[in-house]
Design an enzyme around this catalytic site. Structure first.
Site, PDB file in Angstrom:
ATOM      1  N   ARG A   1      48.252   7.589  19.854  1.00  0.00           N
ATOM      2  CA  ARG A   1      49.223   7.340  18.780  1.00  0.00           C
ATOM      3  C   ARG A   1      49.992   6.038  19.005  1.00  0.00           C
ATOM      4  O   ARG A   1      50.384   5.367  18.046  1.00  0.00           O
ATOM      5  CB  ARG A   1      50.195   8.524  18.702  1.00  0.00           C
ATOM      6  CG  ARG A   1      51.180   8.462  17.543  1.00  0.00           C
ATOM      7  CD  ARG A   1      52.121   9.673  17.594  1.00  0.00           C
ATOM      8  NE  ARG A   1      53.046   9.711  16.468  1.00  0.00           N
ATOM      9  CZ  ARG A   1      52.822  10.367  15.332  1.00  0.00           C
ATOM     10  NH1 ARG A   1      51.686  11.031  15.173  1.00  0.00           N
ATOM     11  NH2 ARG A   1      53.715  10.364  14.364  1.00  0.00           N
TER      12      ARG A   1
ATOM     13  N   SER B   1      38.562  -2.010  50.724  1.00  0.00           N
ATOM     14  CA  SER B   1      38.718  -1.491  49.358  1.00  0.00           C
ATOM     15  C   SER B   1      39.847  -2.180  48.599  1.00  0.00           C
ATOM     16  O   SER B   1      39.728  -2.462  47.400  1.00  0.00           O
ATOM     17  CB  SER B   1      38.991   0.013  49.400  1.00  0.00           C
ATOM     18  OG  SER B   1      37.910   0.697  49.987  1.00  0.00           O
TER      19      SER B   1
ATOM     20  N   HIS C   1      82.452  -3.166  18.937  1.00  0.00           N
ATOM     21  CA  HIS C   1      82.756  -1.743  19.113  1.00  0.00           C
ATOM     22  C   HIS C   1      82.412  -0.931  17.867  1.00  0.00           C
ATOM     23  O   HIS C   1      82.954   0.151  17.653  1.00  0.00           O
ATOM     24  CB  HIS C   1      84.235  -1.530  19.478  1.00  0.00           C
ATOM     25  CG  HIS C   1      84.690  -2.336  20.639  1.00  0.00           C
ATOM     26  ND1 HIS C   1      84.514  -1.930  21.949  1.00  0.00           N
ATOM     27  CD2 HIS C   1      85.301  -3.552  20.700  1.00  0.00           C
ATOM     28  CE1 HIS C   1      85.006  -2.846  22.760  1.00  0.00           C
ATOM     29  NE2 HIS C   1      85.475  -3.845  22.039  1.00  0.00           N
TER      30      HIS C   1
ATOM     31  N   SER D   1      61.609  13.567   5.022  1.00  0.00           N
ATOM     32  CA  SER D   1      62.046  14.836   5.602  1.00  0.00           C
ATOM     33  C   SER D   1      61.237  15.970   4.996  1.00  0.00           C
ATOM     34  O   SER D   1      60.915  15.943   3.797  1.00  0.00           O
ATOM     35  CB  SER D   1      63.541  15.058   5.328  1.00  0.00           C
ATOM     36  OG  SER D   1      63.920  16.400   5.605  1.00  0.00           O
ATOM     37  N   SER D   2      60.921  16.967   5.810  1.00  0.00           N
ATOM     38  CA  SER D   2      60.205  18.133   5.292  1.00  0.00           C
ATOM     39  C   SER D   2      61.129  19.033   4.492  1.00  0.00           C
ATOM     40  O   SER D   2      60.668  19.874   3.710  1.00  0.00           O
ATOM     41  CB  SER D   2      59.592  18.926   6.450  1.00  0.00           C
ATOM     42  OG  SER D   2      60.615  19.431   7.299  1.00  0.00           O
TER      43      SER D   2
ATOM     44  N   ASN E   1      64.585   7.664   6.455  1.00  0.00           N
ATOM     45  CA  ASN E   1      65.059   7.585   7.840  1.00  0.00           C
ATOM     46  C   ASN E   1      64.485   6.364   8.572  1.00  0.00           C
ATOM     47  O   ASN E   1      63.353   5.949   8.303  1.00  0.00           O
ATOM     48  CB  ASN E   1      64.670   8.847   8.598  1.00  0.00           C
ATOM     49  CG  ASN E   1      65.223  10.101   7.942  1.00  0.00           C
ATOM     50  OD1 ASN E   1      66.303  10.080   7.363  1.00  0.00           O
ATOM     51  ND2 ASN E   1      64.471  11.187   8.026  1.00  0.00           N
TER      52      ASN E   1
ATOM     53  N   ASN F   1      61.626   5.176  16.892  1.00  0.00           N
ATOM     54  CA  ASN F   1      60.440   5.239  17.745  1.00  0.00           C
ATOM     55  C   ASN F   1      60.454   4.118  18.781  1.00  0.00           C
ATOM     56  O   ASN F   1      60.112   4.324  19.951  1.00  0.00           O
ATOM     57  CB  ASN F   1      59.187   5.159  16.878  1.00  0.00           C
ATOM     58  CG  ASN F   1      57.911   5.004  17.680  1.00  0.00           C
ATOM     59  OD1 ASN F   1      57.329   3.927  17.719  1.00  0.00           O
ATOM     60  ND2 ASN F   1      57.464   6.070  18.307  1.00  0.00           N
TER      61      ASN F   1
ATOM     62  N   SER G   1      48.685   5.728  43.243  1.00  0.00           N
ATOM     63  CA  SER G   1      48.782   6.683  42.135  1.00  0.00           C
ATOM     64  C   SER G   1      49.794   6.221  41.099  1.00  0.00           C
ATOM     65  O   SER G   1      49.619   6.435  39.898  1.00  0.00           O
ATOM     66  CB  SER G   1      49.160   8.065  42.668  1.00  0.00           C
ATOM     67  OG  SER G   1      50.365   7.998  43.414  1.00  0.00           O
TER      68      SER G   1
ATOM     69  N   GLU H   1      50.574   3.047  40.318  1.00  0.00           N
ATOM     70  CA  GLU H   1      50.060   1.934  39.523  1.00  0.00           C
ATOM     71  C   GLU H   1      48.943   2.345  38.582  1.00  0.00           C
ATOM     72  O   GLU H   1      48.764   1.733  37.518  1.00  0.00           O
ATOM     73  CB  GLU H   1      49.601   0.814  40.457  1.00  0.00           C
ATOM     74  CG  GLU H   1      50.768   0.123  41.128  1.00  0.00           C
ATOM     75  CD  GLU H   1      50.363  -0.804  42.262  1.00  0.00           C
ATOM     76  OE1 GLU H   1      51.258  -1.471  42.815  1.00  0.00           O
ATOM     77  OE2 GLU H   1      49.162  -0.856  42.598  1.00  0.00           O
TER      78      GLU H   1
END
Length: 431
Positions: A4, A94, A141, A262-263, A270, A276, A307, A309
Site C-alpha cells: 500500500r 561474507s 502558537h 466518511s462511512s 478529511n 497519512n 537483522s 538493517e
C-alpha cells in the site's frame, strides 16, 4: 514495507533477485581483479561471468541446511559455474559481499529519493510563485500573529527541502563505500587492488579503514538524514492539515469526484493524505535510533546490526520514496482559498496590527512599557467584546494624545507586512 505504501522502482532494489544479482557482480568483479593479479586463472574469471547464474528457491533450500546465506549463494553459484567456482570468493569474507551490496542498494535508493526531491522542489516553487502575493495571517502558537503570504509558506518549505536535498547528497557520498578486505579487514588474504577494482566497477569508493564490516557511523548518518527529511514532510503535512480545518479552510487537499470522506457522515472532506504522511514520517524516523545503536559492534564485527538493517534498509527508503511522491501530489493539487484567508485575517478586528501601533507610539515618545499597556488595554476589549481595534484606539484619549487619526489608519496597511516578500523569494529562488 506493505505494498500500500510502496512504489515499484524503489521496491525492486530490495527484491531477492536484485540482491543476489549484486552479490554475483561483486564476486565476478573480484574474480576479474584476482585474475589481473595472477591469483586465479583468467579463464576462471571469464567462466564466472559466462556460466554464473543463481536460483532463489535453490539458495533458500541450501540455506535451510547451512544456516548461512552467503554460503548458500556460493554453493548454488558453483552448481552453475562448475570446477572454476573454487576460485570464487578467494580471500573474501561474507561481510565483504553483504556490506558492499547494502552500499549499492542504499546508493540506488538515494538516487530515486533525489529524483523525488527534485520533483517536490519544482512543485513547491511553482506553488510559491503562483501565490506569492496571496495574503494570509501568520500564526504563532496557533493564534493570529501578523500577515504573511501563502506563497511565503511554500517558499519556506522549498528552502527546507532544498537543504534536505544537500543533506541527502552528503548521505549518498557517505554510504557509497565498498569493503573487500577479508576477515577483520586486514587484507591478509586479498590484495587491496581487488577492493579498488570492485569499488570502481560498482560506482563506489573503497572504504579507507574497514574492520570486518563497513563502519556503521556511515549508516547511522544515512538513516538520520532520512529521518530529518521525513520530519520536514510531516511539518508541511501538519501545516496543510491545520489549514484544512473547518474553522480555517484556507487550503485543502483535492477531493476527487466520487471520493468518500466518511462511512457515517456523507459531508466529510478529511485531510487523509497529509494525515497519512504524518504516520509515514513516524515510520521513517523509527529507523534512526536502531541505526545509531548499530554503530557499537563488538571488536571487528558482530551481526547484531544485520537483522536491523534487513528491516530498516528497505522500510525506510521505500516509505520515504512513497511519502515524497505523495507530498508532491498533494502540493500540486492543493486547493487554495484566498478569500477565506482574507476573511480569517479580519476575524480579530485588526488586532494583527498591534505591533505597528506599539511601535508608532514608541516613535511618538511613549515609553515601551506605557505603549504596551495602551495597546493591550484596547486589544483585550477586542477579544472580549468583538469590537473594532482601530475605532477603540481612536477613542482612547491617551493614544490620541500621541497619534493622530491619520497616523492610526496608516498602521493598518496590509502591504506594509508583505513589502519584503520579494526579497525572501530572491534569497530562496535567486533572480
Amino acid at each position: 514495507m506493505i505494498p500500500r505504501y510502496a512504489r515499484p522502482e524503489m521496491t525492486a532494489i530490495w527484491e531477492p533477485e536484485s540482491k543476489f544479482r549484486i552479490w554475483f557482480e561483486i564476486e565476478a568483479h573480484a574474480c576479474d581483479a584476482q585474475a589481473k593479479l595472477g591469483v586465479i586463472p583468467e579463464t576462471a574469471a571469464k567462466a564466472v561471468w559466462e556460466r554464473g547464474q543463481f536460483d532463489i528457491d535453490r539458495i533458500d533450500e541450501i540455506e535451510r541446511e547451512t544456516k548461512h546465506d552467503v554460503i548458500a549463494f556460493l554453493t548454488n553459484l558453483a552448481e552453475y559455474v562448475g570446477d572454476d567456482a573454487r576460485f570464487v570468493h578467494q580471500g573474501m569474507t561474507s561481510s565483504d559481499v553483504l556490506d558492499t551490496c547494502l552500499s549499492v542498494q542504499l546508493t540506488k535508493a538515494t538516487d530515486i529519493l533525489l529524483e523525488d526531491m527534485d520533483r517536490l522542489l519544482e512543485t513547491l516553487k511553482a506553488k510559491a510563485i503562483k501565490h506569492q502575493d496571496d495574503v494570509c495571517v501568520g500564526r504563532s502558537h496557533g493564534i493570529h500573529a501578523e500577515p504573511i503570504t501563502f506563497g511565503l509558506k511554500m517558499a519556506q518549505a522549498y528552502a527546507e527541502f532544498n537543504r534536505n536535498r544537500t543533506r541527502l547528497l552528503h548521505a549518498r557520498e557517505d554510504i557509497a563505500t565498498c569493503a573487500i578486505s577479508g576477515a577483520v579487514g586486514t587484507f591478509a588474504n586479498i590484495d587491496p587492488f581487488v577492493e579498488e577494482h570492485v569499488a570502481k566497477a560498482l560506482g563506489l569508493t573503497a572504504e579507507p579503514a574497514s574492520t570486518q564490516v563497513i563502519p556503521r557511523d556511515r549508516h547511522a548518518m544515512f538513516f538520520a538524514t532520512l529521518g530529518v527529511i521525513a520530519s520536514s514532510v510531516e511539518r508541511l503535512a501538519v501545516e496543510i492539515r491545520h489549514l484544512q480545518r473547518t474553522e480555517v479552510l484556507e487550503a485543502e487537499e483535492y477531493f476527487a469526484p466520487g471520493q468518500k470522506g466518511s462511512s457515517a457522515m456523507p459531508h466529510k472532506r478529511n485531510p487523509i493524505l497529509t494525515e497519512n504522511l504524518t504516520g509515514l514520517a513516524r515510520l521513517v524516523r523509527m529507523a534512526t535510533i536502531p541505526a545509531m545503536e548499530n554503530v557499537a559492534l563488538w571488536h571487528e564485527r558482530d551481526i547484531s546490526h544485520s537483522s536491523v538493517e534487513r528491516g530498516i534498509g528497505p522500510d525506510a527508503t521505500i516509505t520515504l520514496d512513497f511519502a515524497l511522491a505523495r507530498l508532491t501530489s498533494v502540493i500540486e493539487k492543493l486547493v487554495i482559498y484566498p478569500e477565506n484567508m482574507m476573511a480569517n485575517m479580519n476575524k480579530l478586528g485588526g488586532l494583527i496590527h498591534s505591533q505597528r501601533v506599539l511601535l508608532a507610539l514608541t516613535q511618538a515618545g511613549i515609553s515601551r512599557e506605557d505603549a504596551y499597556r495602551l495597546v493591550q488595554r484596547n486589544a483585550m476589549r477586542v477579544w472580549r467584546e468583538g469590537a473594532d481595534f482601530m475605532e477603540l484606539l481612536k477613542g482612547d484619549e491617551e493614544v490620541m494624545a500621541a497619534l493622530s487619526a491619520e497616523d492610526i489608519e496608516g498602521v493598518f496597511d496590509l502591504e506594509y507586512h508583505t513589502k519584503h516578500v520579494s526579497t525572501i523569494f530572491k534569497r530562496v529562488f535567486g533572480d
